[in-house]
Design a protein around this motif. Sequence first.
Motif, PDB file in Angstrom:
ATOM      1  N   ALA A   1       0.836  -1.201   0.000  1.00 14.24           N
ATOM      2  CA  ALA A   1       0.000   0.000   0.000  1.00 14.24           C
ATOM      3  C   ALA A   1       0.874   1.256   0.000  1.00 14.24           C
ATOM      4  CB  ALA A   1      -0.929   0.004   1.209  1.00 14.24           C
ATOM      5  N   TRP A   2       1.958   1.225   0.749  1.00 18.27           N
ATOM      6  CA  TRP A   2       2.878   2.365   0.754  1.00 18.27           C
ATOM      7  C   TRP A   2       3.556   2.503  -0.601  1.00 18.27           C
ATOM      8  CZ3 TRP A   2       7.960   3.592  -0.069  1.00 18.27           C
ATOM      9  CH2 TRP A   2       8.411   4.813   0.433  1.00 18.27           C
ATOM     10  N   ARG A   3       3.926   1.379  -1.221  1.00 15.93           N
ATOM     11  CA  ARG A   3       4.564   1.448  -2.540  1.00 15.93           C
ATOM     12  C   ARG A   3       3.605   2.022  -3.587  1.00 15.93           C
ATOM     13  NH1 ARG A   3       6.525  -3.767  -1.021  1.00 15.93           N
ATOM     14  NH2 ARG A   3       5.228  -4.812  -2.603  1.00 15.93           N
ATOM     15  N   GLU A   4       2.325   1.741  -3.427  1.00 15.69           N
ATOM     16  CA  GLU A   4       1.334   2.328  -4.335  1.00 15.69           C
ATOM     17  C   GLU A   4       1.321   3.848  -4.187  1.00 15.69           C
ATOM     18  OE1 GLU A   4      -1.668   2.760  -7.169  1.00 15.69           O
ATOM     19  OE2 GLU A   4      -0.338   1.064  -6.734  1.00 15.69           O
ATOM     20  N   ARG A   5       1.361   4.334  -2.956  1.00 19.76           N
ATOM     21  CA  ARG A   5       1.402   5.784  -2.737  1.00 19.76           C
ATOM     22  C   ARG A   5       2.697   6.369  -3.276  1.00 19.76           C
ATOM     23  NH1 ARG A   5      -0.682   4.009   2.244  1.00 19.76           N
ATOM     24  NH2 ARG A   5       1.276   4.423   3.356  1.00 19.76           N
ATOM     25  N   ALA A   6       3.794   5.628  -3.097  1.00 17.10           N
ATOM     26  CA  ALA A   6       5.076   6.093  -3.610  1.00 17.10           C
ATOM     27  C   ALA A   6       5.041   6.216  -5.132  1.00 17.10           C
ATOM     28  CB  ALA A   6       6.191   5.136  -3.181  1.00 17.10           C
ATOM     29  N   GLY A   7       4.475   5.204  -5.790  1.00 19.65           N
ATOM     30  CA  GLY A   7       4.384   5.245  -7.242  1.00 19.65           C
ATOM     31  C   GLY A   7       3.556   6.418  -7.728  1.00 19.65           C
ATOM     32  N   ARG A   8       2.452   6.678  -7.028  1.00 15.09           N
ATOM     33  CA  ARG A   8       1.597   7.793  -7.430  1.00 15.09           C
ATOM     34  C   ARG A   8       2.273   9.136  -7.169  1.00 15.09           C
ATOM     35  NH1 ARG A   8      -3.316   6.804  -9.099  1.00 15.09           N
ATOM     36  NH2 ARG A   8      -4.091   4.660  -8.986  1.00 15.09           N
ATOM     37  N   GLY A   9       3.032   9.216  -6.087  1.00 15.02           N
ATOM     38  CA  GLY A   9       3.769  10.446  -5.814  1.00 15.02           C
ATOM     39  C   GLY A   9       4.802  10.728  -6.880  1.00 15.02           C
ATOM     40  N   ILE A  10       5.535   9.698  -7.290  1.00  9.29           N
ATOM     41  CA  ILE A  10       6.534   9.870  -8.348  1.00  9.29           C
ATOM     42  C   ILE A  10       5.858  10.270  -9.654  1.00  9.29           C
ATOM     43  CG2 ILE A  10       8.216   8.631  -9.780  1.00  9.29           C
ATOM     44  CD1 ILE A  10       8.890   6.958  -7.281  1.00  9.29           C
ATOM     45  N   ALA A  11       4.774   9.602  -9.980  1.00  9.32           N
ATOM     46  CA  ALA A  11       4.057   9.917 -11.224  1.00  9.32           C
ATOM     47  C   ALA A  11       3.543  11.350 -11.221  1.00  9.32           C
ATOM     48  CB  ALA A  11       2.903   8.942 -11.419  1.00  9.32           C
ATOM     49  N   GLN A  12       3.052  11.810 -10.064  1.00 12.73           N
ATOM     50  CA  GLN A  12       2.531  13.180 -10.001  1.00 12.73           C
ATOM     51  C   GLN A  12       3.649  14.205 -10.111  1.00 12.73           C
ATOM     52  OE1 GLN A  12      -0.795  13.966 -10.081  1.00 12.73           O
ATOM     53  NE2 GLN A  12       0.115  15.956 -10.581  1.00 12.73           N
ATOM     54  N   GLY A  13       4.811  13.895  -9.520  1.00 11.08           N
ATOM     55  CA  GLY A  13       5.956  14.795  -9.649  1.00 11.08           C
ATOM     56  C   GLY A  13       6.390  14.933 -11.101  1.00 11.08           C
ATOM     57  N   ILE A  14       6.427  13.812 -11.814  1.00 12.70           N
ATOM     58  CA  ILE A  14       6.769  13.841 -13.234  1.00 12.70           C
ATOM     59  C   ILE A  14       5.730  14.631 -14.022  1.00 12.70           C
ATOM     60  CG2 ILE A  14       7.051  12.412 -15.312  1.00 12.70           C
ATOM     61  CD1 ILE A  14       8.113  10.184 -13.426  1.00 12.70           C
ATOM     62  N   THR A  15       4.461  14.411 -13.697  1.00 10.64           N
ATOM     63  CA  THR A  15       3.376  15.123 -14.377  1.00 10.64           C
ATOM     64  C   THR A  15       3.496  16.633 -14.175  1.00 10.64           C
ATOM     65  OG1 THR A  15       1.892  13.238 -14.128  1.00 10.64           O
ATOM     66  CG2 THR A  15       0.866  15.367 -14.555  1.00 10.64           C
ATOM     67  N   ASP A  16       3.762  17.052 -12.936  1.00 11.22           N
ATOM     68  CA  ASP A  16       3.928  18.480 -12.645  1.00 11.22           C
ATOM     69  C   ASP A  16       5.060  19.066 -13.488  1.00 11.22           C
ATOM     70  OD1 ASP A  16       1.904  18.217 -10.821  1.00 11.22           O
ATOM     71  OD2 ASP A  16       3.182  18.413  -9.046  1.00 11.22           O
ATOM     72  N   PHE A  17       6.178  18.350 -13.539  1.00 10.93           N
ATOM     73  CA  PHE A  17       7.331  18.834 -14.312  1.00 10.93           C
ATOM     74  C   PHE A  17       6.987  18.972 -15.786  1.00 10.93           C
ATOM     75  CE2 PHE A  17      10.953  17.511 -16.988  1.00 10.93           C
ATOM     76  CZ  PHE A  17      11.763  18.619 -16.819  1.00 10.93           C
ATOM     77  N   LEU A  18       6.346  17.967 -16.351  1.00  7.81           N
ATOM     78  CA  LEU A  18       6.054  17.973 -17.781  1.00  7.81           C
ATOM     79  C   LEU A  18       4.967  18.979 -18.156  1.00  7.81           C
ATOM     80  CD1 LEU A  18       6.187  14.157 -18.581  1.00  7.81           C
ATOM     81  CD2 LEU A  18       7.946  15.883 -18.971  1.00  7.81           C
TER      82      LEU A  18
END
Length: 292
Positions: free
Chosen positions: A273-290
Amino acid sequence: MSNGSFPPESGRRGGTLAIVLAALIPACCVAFWLLSSSPGGSKDDDADGGSGSTAPSTPSATASPSSGKPLQGKVVVIDPGHNPHNRDHPSQIARLVDIGTNKKECDTTGTATNSGYPEASFTLDVARRVRSVLEARGATVRFTQDGDRPYGPCVDERAEIGNEAHADAVVSVHADGAAAGQRGVHVILPESVRGGDADTSAITTPSRHLGERLLDRFVQATGSEPAQYIGDGSGLDVRGDLGGLNLSTVPKVFIECGNMRDAQDAAQLTDPAWRERAGRGIAQGITDFLNE
């Protein structure tokens, strides 16, 4: 009624009904013609869930093919650190490769928790979660490896994969192996280096932007704190000794999601469950940058 004839009362009603129908049919035809010729009055409009309004329908901006796809046309390379099979190929991953400023090992086995959960398994799991989110947002996502190689790739090839993809962003997913008691997440940014095939002068600024967005969203998603045991405590660390960064010609960072050797961090890293949150956090950071 055995002879099939109607009683007198039914006969009178039948005749009256025929007269009424004869009067109504022309009126219905006129009404049908008026409705079908008015704007918005076709059945097809109502079939799409319309409210019955006669206003003409117009395409909306949300009806475009890219609706809900904020990363359409973007290319992201995710680099799951190490490889679960590296341990079976010690001589291959030990060979030296050129990273521009010097030479380093092709790759390593990575670290593990005290209970034996390997970093390479962690990085693949989180990377796949990141990929699911990014692809749902329209991005083209490529991996440097997906557990489908006998070992590696070497650090120079990892950089080349991002370069050849002309990636808009590259994120290398890792977990640290520091001493117990040292906790938190940090992002490694490329130092401005030039030597041999290494020249990061064009990517240091955009990579910093990527790293800042990544760290911010990861902390929000997971509740982790920026690591205090490395750098200046900001959670951002600049290095010039990593081939994956030195040889990159596109914006790239490493994220060390936590310390596998610390019991509290390890409890998080081993939690799906924590890894799922981690994955979503990374994806959102990439999305913000792009989307800057």
